[in-house]
Design a protein around this motif. Structure first.
Motif, mmCIF file in Angstrom:
data_model
loop_
_atom_site.group_PDB
_atom_site.id
_atom_site.type_symbol
_atom_site.label_atom_id
_atom_site.label_comp_id
_atom_site.label_asym_id
_atom_site.label_seq_id
_atom_site.Cartn_x
_atom_site.Cartn_y
_atom_site.Cartn_z
ATOM 1 N N ILE A 93 -24.682 -27.513 4.980
ATOM 2 C CA ILE A 93 -23.737 -27.787 6.072
ATOM 3 C C ILE A 93 -23.580 -29.293 6.282
ATOM 4 N N ALA A 94 -24.699 -30.040 6.264
ATOM 5 C CA ALA A 94 -24.636 -31.493 6.433
ATOM 6 C C ALA A 94 -23.823 -32.131 5.302
ATOM 7 N N PHE A 95 -23.987 -31.603 4.080
ATOM 8 C CA PHE A 95 -23.242 -32.131 2.935
ATOM 9 C C PHE A 95 -21.736 -31.900 3.101
ATOM 10 N N ILE A 96 -21.358 -30.650 3.357
ATOM 11 C CA ILE A 96 -19.923 -30.365 3.401
ATOM 12 C C ILE A 96 -19.255 -30.877 4.680
ATOM 13 N N GLU A 97 -20.057 -31.054 5.764
ATOM 14 C CA GLU A 97 -19.477 -31.620 6.990
ATOM 15 C C GLU A 97 -18.944 -33.023 6.722
ATOM 16 N N SER A 98 -19.626 -33.772 5.863
ATOM 17 C CA SER A 98 -19.241 -35.156 5.610
ATOM 18 C C SER A 98 -18.034 -35.293 4.692
ATOM 19 N N SER A 99 -17.558 -34.181 4.147
ATOM 20 C CA SER A 99 -16.403 -34.294 3.266
ATOM 21 C C SER A 99 -15.294 -33.295 3.565
ATOM 22 N N ILE A 100 -15.631 -32.052 3.972
ATOM 23 C CA ILE A 100 -14.538 -31.094 4.173
ATOM 24 C C ILE A 100 -14.722 -30.110 5.323
#
Length: 195
Positions: A25-32
């Motif tokens: 979630i932290a990864f994809i929050e920062s991009s999409i």
């Protein structure tokens, strides 16, 4: 739909795989992704306060890596990937105005304010950073500072004050972080225009 997405994200905190979900979630929050990692981070850190700093580290690393992915989307795939994502979230017009009128210094400031208070949304700033060609190393350092400060501060609050601080974090932390962000923006403007 947003409420269902929020509730689903929150439900991940109870799973054995919660740490992996937090990283994802932290990864994809920062991009999409639309829902902030805090939604998962807060209940995880409250349930196991002794692991709060570990969760903060996981969230910081994954968020920075997601930010780098957002930077690459903006730099290498703006027309084919980033533009449709921004259009889907209704942020394309705002993004285009920022892209055409914002300096690299202002974008780095937005990265800090976004990392601390989600103002503007982190995914917009990471893609914008790549689209205007902000130096990738400066971007990474700024992302580590901003996202790390947020997650480790939340971890400290949760370890120090436990459940009573949760309501404060959910209701007032955004306001406080927003006020700090506004202060940083005003300081930036003052320094830029007084020199």
């Amino acid at each position: 739909m947003l409420r269902k997405l929020y509730d689903w994200t929150l439900s991940l905190a109870a799973r054995k795989s919660a740490q992996w979900w937090l990283a994802f979630i932290a990864f994809i929050e920062s991009s999409i992704f639309l829902v902030p990692a805090d939604v998962l981070f807060l209940p995880m850190a409250l349930a196991k306060p002794e692991r709060a700093y570990r969760y903060a580290l996981i969230a910081t690393i994954a968020s920075v890596l997601g930010g780098i992915a957002g930077w690459y989307l903006g730099y290498h795939a703006y027309e084919t990937v980033a533009k449709p994502v921004l259009e889907m979230y209704g942020k394309l017009d705002t993004f285009e105005r920022l892209r055409n009128s914002t300096s690299a210094d202002a974008i780095l400031l937005m990265l800090i304010t976004s990392g601390l208070a989600h103002l503007p949304p982190i995914k917009v700033v990471t893609i914008l950073s790549g689209a205007v060609g902000v130096n990738i190393w400066l971007f990474i350092v700024s992302a580590i500072v901003a996202r790390g400060a947020r997650f480790f501060f939340l971890a400290w609050l949760l370890r120090s004050y436990g459940e009573p601080i949760r309501e404060f974090i959910e209701k007032r932390l955004g306001l406080i972080a927003g006020a700090v962000s506004v202060a940083l923006i005003l300081l930036f403007i003052a320094i830029k225009y007084l020199h």
